[in-house]
Design a protein around this motif. Structure first.
Motif, PDB file in Angstrom:
ATOM      1  N   HIS A 205      -9.480  33.479  36.459  1.00 29.24           N
ATOM      2  CA  HIS A 205     -10.435  34.621  36.312  1.00 29.24           C
ATOM      3  C   HIS A 205     -11.472  34.293  36.205  1.00 29.24           C
ATOM      4  CE1 HIS A 205     -12.927  37.594  33.753  1.00 29.24           C
ATOM      5  NE2 HIS A 205     -12.133  38.259  34.854  1.00 29.24           N
ATOM      6  N   HIS A 209     -14.101  34.998  39.681  1.00 27.15           N
ATOM      7  CA  HIS A 209     -15.406  35.853  39.071  1.00 27.15           C
ATOM      8  C   HIS A 209     -15.876  35.266  40.657  1.00 27.15           C
ATOM      9  CE1 HIS A 209     -15.834  38.674  36.316  1.00 27.15           C
ATOM     10  NE2 HIS A 209     -14.619  38.402  35.857  1.00 27.15           N
ATOM     11  N   HIS A 240      -5.739  42.233  34.703  1.00 26.64           N
ATOM     12  CA  HIS A 240      -7.018  42.201  35.577  1.00 26.64           C
ATOM     13  C   HIS A 240      -7.296  41.208  36.356  1.00 26.64           C
ATOM     14  CE1 HIS A 240     -11.155  42.353  34.852  1.00 26.64           C
ATOM     15  NE2 HIS A 240     -11.509  41.314  34.325  1.00 26.64           N
ATOM     16  N   TRP A 243      -6.685  43.303  39.351  1.00 25.13           N
ATOM     17  CA  TRP A 243      -7.810  44.220  39.497  1.00 25.13           C
ATOM     18  C   TRP A 243      -8.924  42.670  40.318  1.00 25.13           C
ATOM     19  CZ3 TRP A 243     -12.667  43.319  38.085  1.00 25.13           C
ATOM     20  CH2 TRP A 243     -14.061  44.353  37.928  1.00 25.13           C
ATOM     21  N   HIS A 244      -9.134  42.334  40.058  1.00 24.45           N
ATOM     22  CA  HIS A 244     -10.086  41.254  40.661  1.00 24.45           C
ATOM     23  C   HIS A 244      -9.404  41.026  42.655  1.00 24.45           C
ATOM     24  CE1 HIS A 244     -12.677  39.519  37.825  1.00 24.45           C
ATOM     25  NE2 HIS A 244     -12.587  39.746  37.497  1.00 24.45           N
ATOM     26  N   SER A 395     -18.215  42.387  32.466  1.00 23.99           N
ATOM     27  CA  SER A 395     -19.009  40.865  33.904  1.00 23.99           C
ATOM     28  C   SER A 395     -20.204  41.481  34.331  1.00 23.99           C
ATOM     29  CB  SER A 395     -17.884  40.513  34.041  1.00 23.99           C
ATOM     30  OG  SER A 395     -17.158  41.557  35.026  1.00 23.99           O
TER      31      SER A 395
END
Ligand code: FE2
Length: 415
Positions: A205, A209, A240, A243-244, A395
């Motif tokens: 993750h 990001h 998640h 989602w990214h 974030s």
């Protein structure tokens, strides 16, 4: 009678009846750091065999708080009281005493004080990866990226590659660096952690990001896709990552793939009531609509879960996502109730009450106005609290939704 003391794999001392209980607690900690599906079953089994083990009780309370709901918070209070009773009878060591205090402060809504307890533990016990992860979690929900980075930086030199949870620590550091804008270094640490353990989704993750923040969409897509086979043992946090992945596709304009990812991953398990699922789902659908995509009946699939959290006063960030869902689904009665609940929350005195007053109310008003097509008023409301927006935590990529609402409102007005 006081508990015997046993030493864990991380060289920490635990109050327990058996060494085996401490070994099982270490396994539980590793599962917790890895967002593994078996966290609940490991904890349940441990508490069945060692119902008064102080740190097992404490973790039960922590996990209840991390579910971010009023009902689980009520349970956490009961667990914290039981822990205090155990401590009164048997006593605990200093580190465990601070953990118990952290849980108590968290239950009272004093998130800063809870975080201070974990940071205090880390001064003397830098190998307490549970304290480190919890401090990381609440630094994240206080929107203080520097604290997230520095909390890990302070302990990093005490860790070595031979320690089982080393990779998770490196991955936390990577995420703290990323949120602090130190993308190159973040990527180095993140990749190092993922090389060690590709099932370490928090580290995957962190690198995702970096790619999101630096606009490396094609790389982001292949990064997430190339690692997803490793996540069978990971709980809903894995959504998640999807989602990214969906954000990368969305920014590429491939809205068909985004809808497909929504249906198969991001929004596929909403009734499990994992709060991050709702944050992922609501913000993705809202973004899709800002891209002019008809999302069909998908908002309706969020209503029931969102309605179960109308009066929660846990994390403003999470509540705002329930609000997004109820507004967009045109559940006016429920969205009004949630807005009023935010108002009463903002009048309180704990950590998140302040956040709700400073930022939550303004953002709620802004998205409500944008939804009603009152774009000029929406811009005014969001602009008023924009400079403090980080206080709600989450974030940069997640909070970007509110910036996008602002930009979209301007676009609608022809700016
Ligand atoms: Fe993220």
């Amino acid at each position: 009678m006081s508990f015997p003391q046993f030493t864990s794999a991380e060289n920490l001392t635990f109050s327990a009846n058996l060494q085996e209980d401490v070994d099982r607690f270490s396994e539980l900690t590793t599962a917790f750091l890895g967002f593994r599906k078996d966290i609940g079953s490991l904890l349940k089994q441990l508490l069945q065999d060692a119902p008064e083990m102080p740190m097992a009780l404490c973790v039960k309370g922590y996990i209840a708080k991390m579910i971010v709901s009023a009902s689980h918070s009520a349970r956490a209070i009961g667990i914290s009281q039981k822990l205090e009773a155990v401590i009164t009878i048997h006593g605990v060591n200093d580190r465990e005493r601070l953990h118990a205090k952290a849980l108590d402060e968290w239950c009272k809504g004093e998130l800063v004080r809870a975080t201070e307890c974990w940071e205090k533990i880390l001064v003397d016990y830098p190998l307490d990866s549970l304290a480190l992860r919890l401090a990381h979690y609440l630094h994240f929900y206080s929107g203080n990226a520097g604290n997230m980075r520095d909390s890990v930086a302070r302990v990093l030199s005490s860790w070595s590659e031979s320690q089982p949870n080393y990779g998770f620590v490196v991955g936390m550091y990577a995420f703290g660096l990323e949120e602090s804008g130190e993308y190159d270094t973040a990527e180095i640490y993140g990749r190092k952690a993922v090389e060690r353990n590709p099932a370490d989704t928090w580290s995957v993750h962190a690198v995702a990001h970096v790619m999101e923040m630096t606009g490396r969409r094609a790389e982001g897509i292949s990064w997430v896709n190339s690692l997803s086979d490793n996540w069978l043992s990971v709980n809903n946090f894995r959504y998640h990552l999807y989602w990214h992945l969906a954000l990368f596709y969305l920014e590429n304009g491939d809205t068909e793939t985004v809808l497909q990812l929504y249906d198969t991953q991001v929004g596929s398990d909403i009734t499990a009531d994992f709060n991050l699922d709702m944050c992922n789902a609501a913000s993705l659908l809202w973004r899709l609509e800002m891209y002019g995509v008809n999302v069909g009946e998908r908002w309706q699939g969020l209503i029931e879960t969102a309605e179960n959290h109308i009066t929660d006063h846990e994390l403003v960030f999470v509540s705002l996502h329930y609000y997004l869902a109820l507004l967009a689904a045109n559940e006016n009665r429920s969205s009004d109730r949630l807005y009023n609940s935010l108002k009463s929350w903002a009048a309180g005195t704990d950590t998140q009450s302040y956040v709700c007053m400073e930022v939550g109310m303004g953002l709620a008003k802004g998205i409500q106005l944008a939804r009603s097509k009152k774009f000029a008023a929406a811009i005014e409301a969001i602009n008023k609290c924009k400079k403090d927006m980080a206080l709600i935590g989450g974030s940069h990529a997640q909070r970007n939704l509110f910036e996008l609402v602002l930009a979209d409102s301007g676009k609608k007005l022809g700016y």
